[in-house]
Motif scaffolding. Structure first.
Motif, short mmCIF file in Angstrom:
data_model
loop_
_atom_site.label_atom_id
_atom_site.label_comp_id
_atom_site.label_asym_id
_atom_site.label_seq_id
_atom_site.Cartn_x
_atom_site.Cartn_y
_atom_site.Cartn_z
N LYS A 119 0.80 -1.23 0.00
CA LYS A 119 0.00 0.00 0.00
C LYS A 119 0.83 1.28 0.00
N GLY A 120 2.15 1.17 -0.03
CA GLY A 120 2.94 2.39 -0.06
C GLY A 120 4.35 2.27 0.48
N LEU A 121 4.73 1.08 0.96
CA LEU A 121 6.07 0.94 1.55
C LEU A 121 7.16 1.06 0.49
N LYS A 122 6.90 0.58 -0.71
CA LYS A 122 7.93 0.64 -1.76
C LYS A 122 8.32 2.07 -2.09
N PRO A 123 7.38 2.96 -2.44
CA PRO A 123 7.80 4.34 -2.71
C PRO A 123 8.40 5.02 -1.48
N LEU A 124 7.94 4.63 -0.28
CA LEU A 124 8.49 5.25 0.93
C LEU A 124 9.96 4.90 1.11
N LEU A 125 10.29 3.62 1.04
CA LEU A 125 11.67 3.21 1.30
C LEU A 125 12.58 3.40 0.10
N ASN A 126 12.05 3.27 -1.11
CA ASN A 126 12.89 3.39 -2.30
C ASN A 126 13.22 4.83 -2.66
N THR B 154 0.45 6.55 -0.10
CA THR B 154 -0.31 5.42 -0.60
C THR B 154 -0.29 5.28 -2.11
N ASP B 155 -0.15 4.04 -2.56
CA ASP B 155 -0.31 3.73 -3.98
C ASP B 155 -1.50 2.79 -4.18
N CYS C 215 -1.80 10.94 0.88
CA CYS C 215 -2.22 11.36 -0.45
C CYS C 215 -3.74 11.50 -0.52
N ASN C 216 -4.20 12.45 -1.29
CA ASN C 216 -5.62 12.57 -1.59
C ASN C 216 -5.98 11.54 -2.64
N PHE C 217 -6.26 10.34 -2.19
CA PHE C 217 -6.50 9.23 -3.11
C PHE C 217 -7.38 8.20 -2.42
N VAL D 264 2.31 6.72 -6.93
CA VAL D 264 2.84 6.05 -8.12
C VAL D 264 1.73 5.93 -9.16
N PRO D 265 2.07 5.69 -10.43
CA PRO D 265 1.03 5.50 -11.46
C PRO D 265 0.15 4.31 -11.14
#
Length: 220
Positions: free
Chosen positions: A43-50, A125-126, A148-150, A170-171
């Motif tokens: 749900k969002g860990l990848k963009p957070l840590l990467n 969040t993604d 995020c507003n999502f 992310v997209p």
């Protein structure tokens, strides 16, 4: 009666919060530079840590991050799924200098203890949340959410208590043209602003910015 018959075939997971505030706890005990991620890996860990956390750590050297949660295996002998593989890969490869702690799956009281002391919850969040229990859980402990507003977070992440960028981090199928790098940079700026910038007013004595969390502590 039906549950008693079926309970050994049912796997229960949490989806709630515990109102566990210590008697001596107050906003003054918040650790402003302690950030928490409390959601699934997917749900969002990848963009957070990467992308996001290394930049936050560079700008706030004292910052530390606690990643709450882990994964479940729903049957004995099951092969690791993508979520388990991704989390284990992060745990093995994360740079110790980034000050990231992984708690694994822990009980609600431990989650409460962490969130009530944390300065902010980070949730880039993604995933289009349908509700967002971890966001409400964070707000229950007076911990603002940076997100995020999502999806449901447009309403669950209350504007008066949260910081948000527009769209997912992310997209996705709804917004395939999102620029992940640009979103990451916006999110980093939001973290920096929340911990000491925008939504601020000058301190009347020193003239220095006062963060949202500092104002909460002052007003309470």
């Amino acid at each position: 009666r039906n549950f008693e018959v079926l309970k050994n075939k049912i796997f229960q997971t949490r989806n709630g919060a515990v109102k566990r505030i210590e008697d001596n706890d107050s906003l003054a005990h918040k650790e402003k530079n302690h950030f928490v991620y409390n959601a699934s890996v997917t749900k969002g860990l990848k963009p957070l840590l990467n992308h996001i956390w290394p930049k936050v750590k560079e700008k706030i050297p004292e910052a530390k991050l606690t990643v709450i949660g882990g994964y479940y295996r729903f049957r004995e002998g099951a092969e690791p799924d993508a979520q388990e593989k991704d989390l284990e890969a992060f745990k093995e490869s994360i740079d110790p200098a980034l000050d990231v702690t992984f708690t694994g799956v822990i009980n609600q009281n431990l989650i409460a203890n962490i969130l009530q002391k944390a300065g902010f919850m980070l949730y880039p969040t993604d995933f289009p949340e349908t509700f967002g229990i971890s966001t409400l859980e964070s707000l229950l402990y007076n911990t603002p959410v940076i997100t995020c507003n999502f999806g449901a977070l447009e309403s669950t992440a209350l504007d008066l208590a949260c910081y948000k960028i527009d769209y997912a981090s992310v997209p996705n199928s709804l917004f395939p043209n999102i620029n992940e790098e640009a979103q990451s940079d916006l999110f980093v700026d939001l973290v920096i602003n929340a911990s000491g910038g925008v939504k601020n007013r000058p301190d009347t004595e020193s003239g220095t910015p006062v963060s949202y969390l500092d104002r909460l502590i002052e007003e309470n």
